[in-house]
Design an enzyme around this catalytic site. Sequence first.
Site, PDB file in Angstrom:
ATOM      1  N   ARG A   1      26.040   1.582   5.704  1.00 19.45           N
ATOM      2  CA  ARG A   1      25.416   2.792   4.991  1.00 19.45           C
ATOM      3  C   ARG A   1      24.387   2.160   4.314  1.00 19.45           C
ATOM      4  O   ARG A   1      23.950   2.510   3.200  1.00 19.45           O
ATOM      5  CB  ARG A   1      26.588   3.154   3.810  1.00 19.45           C
TER       6      ARG A   1
ATOM      7  N   ASP B   1      26.805  10.138  12.464  1.00 21.28           N
ATOM      8  CA  ASP B   1      27.970  10.103  11.766  1.00 21.28           C
ATOM      9  C   ASP B   1      29.129  10.047  12.875  1.00 21.28           C
ATOM     10  O   ASP B   1      29.153  10.536  13.932  1.00 21.28           O
ATOM     11  CB  ASP B   1      28.479  11.426  10.934  1.00 21.28           C
TER      12      ASP B   1
ATOM     13  N   TYR C   1      40.495  12.518  11.100  1.00 16.02           N
ATOM     14  CA  TYR C   1      39.745  13.647  10.687  1.00 16.02           C
ATOM     15  C   TYR C   1      39.753  14.909  11.215  1.00 16.02           C
ATOM     16  O   TYR C   1      39.651  16.070  10.747  1.00 16.02           O
ATOM     17  CB  TYR C   1      38.036  13.107  10.590  1.00 16.02           C
TER      18      TYR C   1
HETATM   19  O1  CP3 Z   1      25.717   2.689   8.037  1.00 11.53           O
HETATM   20  C1  CP3 Z   1      24.711   3.607   7.902  1.00 11.53           C
HETATM   21  O2  CP3 Z   1      23.878   3.564   7.222  1.00 11.53           O
HETATM   22  C2  CP3 Z   1      24.508   4.719   8.974  1.00 11.53           C
HETATM   23  C3  CP3 Z   1      24.971   5.780   8.870  1.00 11.53           C
HETATM   24  C4  CP3 Z   1      26.425   6.087   9.008  1.00 11.53           C
HETATM   25  C5  CP3 Z   1      26.972   7.225   8.132  1.00 11.53           C
HETATM   26  N1  CP3 Z   1      28.303   7.412   8.230  1.00 11.53           N
HETATM   27  C6  CP3 Z   1      26.053   8.210   7.312  1.00 11.53           C
HETATM   28  C7  CP3 Z   1      26.544   8.974   6.221  1.00 11.53           C
HETATM   29  C8  CP3 Z   1      27.486   5.763   9.627  1.00 11.53           C
HETATM   30  C9  CP3 Z   1      27.570   4.264  10.370  1.00 11.53           C
HETATM   31  C10 CP3 Z   1      28.696   6.496   9.128  1.00 11.53           C
HETATM   32  C11 CP3 Z   1      30.120   6.256   9.708  1.00 11.53           C
HETATM   33  C12 CP3 Z   1      31.434   6.952   8.957  1.00 11.53           C
HETATM   34  N2  CP3 Z   1      31.200   8.233   8.610  1.00 11.53           N
HETATM   35  C13 CP3 Z   1      32.404   6.318   8.833  1.00 11.53           C
HETATM   36  C14 CP3 Z   1      32.847   5.045   9.194  1.00 11.53           C
HETATM   37  C15 CP3 Z   1      32.443   4.149   8.227  1.00 11.53           C
HETATM   38  C16 CP3 Z   1      33.153   4.213   7.030  1.00 11.53           C
HETATM   39  O3  CP3 Z   1      32.376   4.508   5.971  1.00 11.53           O
HETATM   40  O4  CP3 Z   1      34.150   3.953   6.860  1.00 11.53           O
HETATM   41  C17 CP3 Z   1      33.272   7.428   8.429  1.00 11.53           C
HETATM   42  C18 CP3 Z   1      34.763   7.362   7.929  1.00 11.53           C
HETATM   43  C19 CP3 Z   1      32.424   8.726   8.326  1.00 11.53           C
HETATM   44  C20 CP3 Z   1      32.908   9.925   7.884  1.00 11.53           C
HETATM   45  C21 CP3 Z   1      32.253  10.452   6.771  1.00 11.53           C
HETATM   46  N3  CP3 Z   1      30.880  10.923   6.688  1.00 11.53           N
HETATM   47  C22 CP3 Z   1      32.744  10.732   5.418  1.00 11.53           C
HETATM   48  C23 CP3 Z   1      34.164  10.497   5.138  1.00 11.53           C
HETATM   49  C24 CP3 Z   1      31.583  11.190   4.784  1.00 11.53           C
HETATM   50  C25 CP3 Z   1      31.837  11.632   3.335  1.00 11.53           C
HETATM   51  C26 CP3 Z   1      32.118  10.545   2.435  1.00 11.53           C
HETATM   52  C27 CP3 Z   1      30.714  10.384   1.513  1.00 11.53           C
HETATM   53  O5  CP3 Z   1      30.363   8.944   1.294  1.00 11.53           O
HETATM   54  O6  CP3 Z   1      30.254  11.185   1.012  1.00 11.53           O
HETATM   55  C28 CP3 Z   1      30.366  11.290   5.504  1.00 11.53           C
HETATM   56  C29 CP3 Z   1      29.052  11.689   5.105  1.00 11.53           C
HETATM   57  C30 CP3 Z   1      28.129  10.563   5.273  1.00 11.53           C
HETATM   58  N4  CP3 Z   1      28.046   9.785   6.314  1.00 11.53           N
HETATM   59  C31 CP3 Z   1      26.988  10.415   4.328  1.00 11.53           C
HETATM   60  C32 CP3 Z   1      26.170   9.444   5.020  1.00 11.53           C
HETATM   61  C33 CP3 Z   1      24.705   8.862   4.498  1.00 11.53           C
HETATM   62  C34 CP3 Z   1      26.612  11.064   3.009  1.00 11.53           C
HETATM   63  C35 CP3 Z   1      25.969  11.990   3.221  1.00 11.53           C
HETATM   64  C36 CP3 Z   1      25.356  12.940   1.983  1.00 11.53           C
HETATM   65  O7  CP3 Z   1      26.057  13.484   1.345  1.00 11.53           O
HETATM   66  O8  CP3 Z   1      24.090  12.581   2.103  1.00 11.53           O
END
Ligand code: CP3
Length: 350
Positions: A27, A77, A153
Amino acid sequence: MDIKRNKPLLRVLNGEALSPPPVWLMRQAGRYLPEYRALRAEAGSFLNLCMKPEWAAEITLQPIRRFHLDAAILFADILLIPMALGQDLEFVEGEGPNLTPAITSADRIAALTPYDAARLAPVMEALKLIKAQLPQACTLIGFAGAPWTVATYMVSEGPGSDVAGARRLAYAEPEAFAALLDKLADATIEYLDAQIQAGAEVVQVFESWAGALTETLFEPCCLMPTRKIVTALRERWPDVPVIGFPRAAGALYPAYAKATGVSALGVDQLMPMSWLRKALQDMDLNIALQGNLDPEALVVGGSALEDGVKRLLSSQEGQPLIVNLGHGIIPPTPPEHVKHFVDLIRGGDR
Ligand code: CP3
């Protein structure tokens, strides 16, 4: 010249121990960066950012420009695959992702549509744009969620519900659930294959909910589908390393490494790195470990960060290590702490 010589991350994934070790952060593109928040506001939604190649590429490169990290990870994502299987995807502001209709029965599993690769074509365009702008020592990482984690999910009835629903379905409908995981594994193989064709040099498989599996469910839900993905990718792309991240798998980490055949292990912050290294050595597996600073230590900085870094480096001296966090950066992390982290790893001289 062999490009691998110039890329520290690829060298370590090939089994070399480097000092200083390469560093990137899960992230690393995201809400802790003001330049991300600005673009996110312009885009209106997180999904719009993922689906517009120019934006996804720009966001991927933001942390590279700031911190000169050793890897860029595609901005996307893990929930894009369910979208390409016919579920509607929405990110609820302040709550999290929501996939509808929830896959709560064998009938719902059967009703999923065939994987629609065209739906994810913008991701491949983003990879091409990133690759064209990547600094020469920086490695481009593609990724996908592992089938079990993505399934949690798909089954979930909204952002508030937990992963127990997926476990319940795995027990109640073992055959249908196995078919869902298999369908996800096949889609993931096609998706990662396309990412590699578009320029990804390494792929990471996120099993973020490995820690929710019992020992009994670990084999059918995590090991089997992941092994299928790793085996298929290795046949097609023998030189592309696969990093597996079975977060919070605890004592099952060594079994995961052995059964899946991953090239490297992503390690969460609850796992003692020295214990894991010893367990791998006992199995004659000398693969790279990636991790595992506590993201909270990065929020706090100072001695929490400095002591964590010291401990991490000394636990893997002379061994192939990729420095990372144990899970993604959390939004309140000050960007200066990320800079300090990278400087500590590199001895402040790069
Ligand atoms: O790592 C990176 O910088 C690359 C981008 C990336 C994102 N999600 C961007 C994101 C990666 C590799 C992911 C993977 C991801 N997504 C996982 C596996 C890794 C982990 O964190 O366990 C999972 C479980 C998800 C599912 C997901 N996406 C959730 C549960 C959420 C909401 C939780 C949160 O942090 O708000 C997201 C949204 C998400 N994915 C954001 C980002 C930058 C936040 C979006 C925003 O509101 O701007």
